[in-house]
Design a protein around this motif. Structure first.
Motif, short mmCIF file in Angstrom:
data_model
loop_
_atom_site.label_atom_id
_atom_site.label_comp_id
_atom_site.label_asym_id
_atom_site.label_seq_id
_atom_site.Cartn_x
_atom_site.Cartn_y
_atom_site.Cartn_z
N LYS A 96 0.76 -0.90 -0.32
CA LYS A 96 -0.25 -0.13 0.35
C LYS A 96 0.82 1.50 -0.05
O LYS A 96 0.52 2.58 -0.90
CB LYS A 96 -0.76 0.28 0.97
CG LYS A 96 -1.96 1.13 0.76
CD LYS A 96 -3.53 1.06 1.90
CE LYS A 96 -4.19 1.65 2.52
NZ LYS A 96 -5.09 1.58 3.23
N ARG A 146 4.78 1.83 -0.75
CA ARG A 146 4.59 1.49 -2.10
C ARG A 146 3.86 1.64 -4.11
O ARG A 146 4.49 2.87 -4.35
CB ARG A 146 5.35 -0.02 -2.80
CG ARG A 146 6.03 0.04 -3.33
CD ARG A 146 6.49 -1.01 -4.34
NE ARG A 146 6.08 -2.05 -4.29
CZ ARG A 146 5.93 -3.07 -3.77
NH1 ARG A 146 6.34 -3.97 -1.94
NH2 ARG A 146 4.51 -4.49 -3.60
N GLN A 147 2.51 1.83 -3.30
CA GLN A 147 1.61 2.09 -4.69
C GLN A 147 1.57 3.43 -4.39
O GLN A 147 1.01 4.77 -4.86
CB GLN A 147 0.18 1.60 -4.37
CG GLN A 147 0.70 -0.10 -5.10
CD GLN A 147 -1.06 -0.49 -4.66
OE1 GLN A 147 -1.69 -0.01 -3.43
NE2 GLN A 147 -1.10 -1.74 -5.68
N GLN A 195 4.54 5.38 -5.47
CA GLN A 195 4.63 5.71 -6.43
C GLN A 195 4.08 7.27 -6.85
O GLN A 195 4.55 7.64 -8.04
CB GLN A 195 4.06 4.90 -7.24
CG GLN A 195 4.39 3.32 -7.52
CD GLN A 195 3.74 1.74 -7.76
OE1 GLN A 195 2.81 2.35 -8.60
NE2 GLN A 195 3.81 1.13 -7.86
N GLU A 205 4.78 -0.82 -10.94
CA GLU A 205 5.80 0.41 -10.76
C GLU A 205 6.03 0.98 -12.29
O GLU A 205 5.87 2.29 -12.16
CB GLU A 205 6.98 0.58 -9.96
CG GLU A 205 6.77 0.10 -8.74
CD GLU A 205 8.27 0.00 -7.86
OE1 GLU A 205 8.11 -0.26 -6.58
OE2 GLU A 205 8.61 -0.03 -8.75
N ALA A 228 3.08 3.12 -13.65
CA ALA A 228 2.54 3.60 -13.40
C ALA A 228 3.24 4.88 -13.33
O ALA A 228 2.78 6.35 -14.06
CB ALA A 228 2.12 3.13 -11.50
#
Length: 382
Positions: free
Chosen positions: A186, A188-189, A192, A215, A218
């Motif tokens: 979560k 990490r998202q 990004q 990654e 995105a």
């Protein structure tokens, strides 16, 4: 951390590429054998671009980044920064900074002092250090946390400190080697989105190394997909996802269904594969294929429509049996064994119904539009 010059780039440099690799080769000796980590890469990265090197472990992406940074010297080829050949120039003389997965923050220093460290080391005036450090902490959304120590911060906040410390020196380019790898999914998202925002605000070229396809898709303006020391495909996220240039790219980027068959008929720009009386796949191609020629193609799971009844006389429709149903909240994944013996994955959104379209053992039809079939190989249509 690499020291960088404070002087702004001259106006003429705006037309130059930020980074250029010309025939770069990197060979190591391991137990008396030559290991070819990078095999003749030619690559140009534009000013202000968010560029990703993507590939599995051992593909050469980190070695390529280390060559750009100056931590490794190429066995052959040239590295150019802002149009200047820097091959042989040591890392601390190159106008780039690097951020690693381990943030390497000074635990005894405050957030402010960690970020200001490089400026103080170069003898920047105190008032300028304060101004630039505060400005960078504002950009990475850490204003108000200047006095905290690293251990008092979350993983995401620590990563932003490492970014601020690298960016405060105003490098020409920032190199990031899997910096989100230590964070949970979560966070990490969320990071990004933050990384892309920060890159857009500071306007500096980012070169990002990752093995995570999500990654790269995105965040990147362009992606170089690497495999076994070479670039398999270079393009925008959409180009690489929608039109993979090789079987490796199709399988590595996201989830892709690989199907094979023999050509039953071919025109100037399409070929038709038939599996049964009502089963066929129409594929956009370049050139005319001979009848009976084998053709390999890919279609993405979200492009496929799954239903219990025959869809009609569609250009792409095949039959199969459901072997697995996986509920994922926003979507349901169906694994289907086709009549030709191929395993196909289908993603369906759960927006219209709470019930499954099919259950294990059901006979189903799979259909999709011809433009979503993509032939693998040099004769594939763009």
């Amino acid at each position: 951390m690499t020291e960088t010059a404070d002087a702004p780039a001259p106006a003429a440099a705006a037309t130059l590429s930020a980074i250029e690799l010309i025939g770069v080769v990197k060979t190591y000796q391991s137990r008396g054998e030559a290991v070819h980590a990078v095999k003749g890469i030619d690559l140009t990265i534009a000013q202000g671009e968010f560029f990703s090197l993507l590939g599995p472990s051992g593909c050469g992406k980190t070695t390529t980044m280390r060559v750009i940074a100056g931590f490794e010297e190429p066995t052959a080829g040239e590295v150019c920064l802002q149009g200047k050949n820097v091959t042989g120039v040591p890392a601390n003389k190159r106008d780039v900074n690097m951020v690693f997965q381990s943030y390497a923050l000074f635990p005894h220093m405050s957030v402010f002092e960690n970020v200001a460290f490089g400026l103080r080391r170069k003898g920047v005036e105190k008032a300028e250090v304060t101004r630039r450090t505060a400005e960078m902490l504002e950009i990475v959304d850490l204003a108000g946390r200047e006095k905290r120590r690293p251990k008092q911060l979350s993983g995401g906040q620590q990563q932003r400190v490492a970014l601020a410390r690298a960016l405060v020196n105003r490098p020409r380019a920032l190199l990031l080697d899997e910096p989100l790898g230590a964070l949970d999914l979560k966070l990490r998202q969320a990071m990004q989105v933050e990384l892309k925002r920060i890159q857009r605000e500071v306007g500096i070229t980012f070169v990002y190394v990752t093995h995570d396809q999500g990654e790269a898709l995105a965040m990147s303006d362009r992606i170089a997909v690497m495999n076994d020391g070479v670039i398999e495909q270079l393009g925008s996220p959409r180009e690489i996802y929608e039109h993979p240039a090789s079987k490796f790219v199709a399988g590595f980027i996201g989830t892709s269904n690989l199907l094979t068959g023999t050509v039953a008929e071919s025109g100037a720009d399409t070929a038709v594969i038939r599996y049964g009386a009502d089963e066929r796949i129409t594929v956009p191609v370049r050139g005319v294929f001979a009848e009976g020629a084998e053709l390999e193609l890919t279609v993405r799971p979200e492009k496929i429509d799954l239903r219990l009844e025959a869809p009609g006389n569609g250009a792409c429709q095949i039959t199969g049996t459901v072997t697995e149903v996986v509920y994922l909240g926003t979507s349901t994944n169906y694994n289907v064994r086709t009549s030709a013996g191929a395993d196909v994955v289908v993603f369906t959104q759960n927006a219209s119904s709470a019930d499954d379209i099919a259950v294990r053992g059901d006979s189903v039809w799979l259909s999709w539009e011809p433009e979503h079939s993509y032939a693998i190989g040099t004769e594939a249509a763009p």
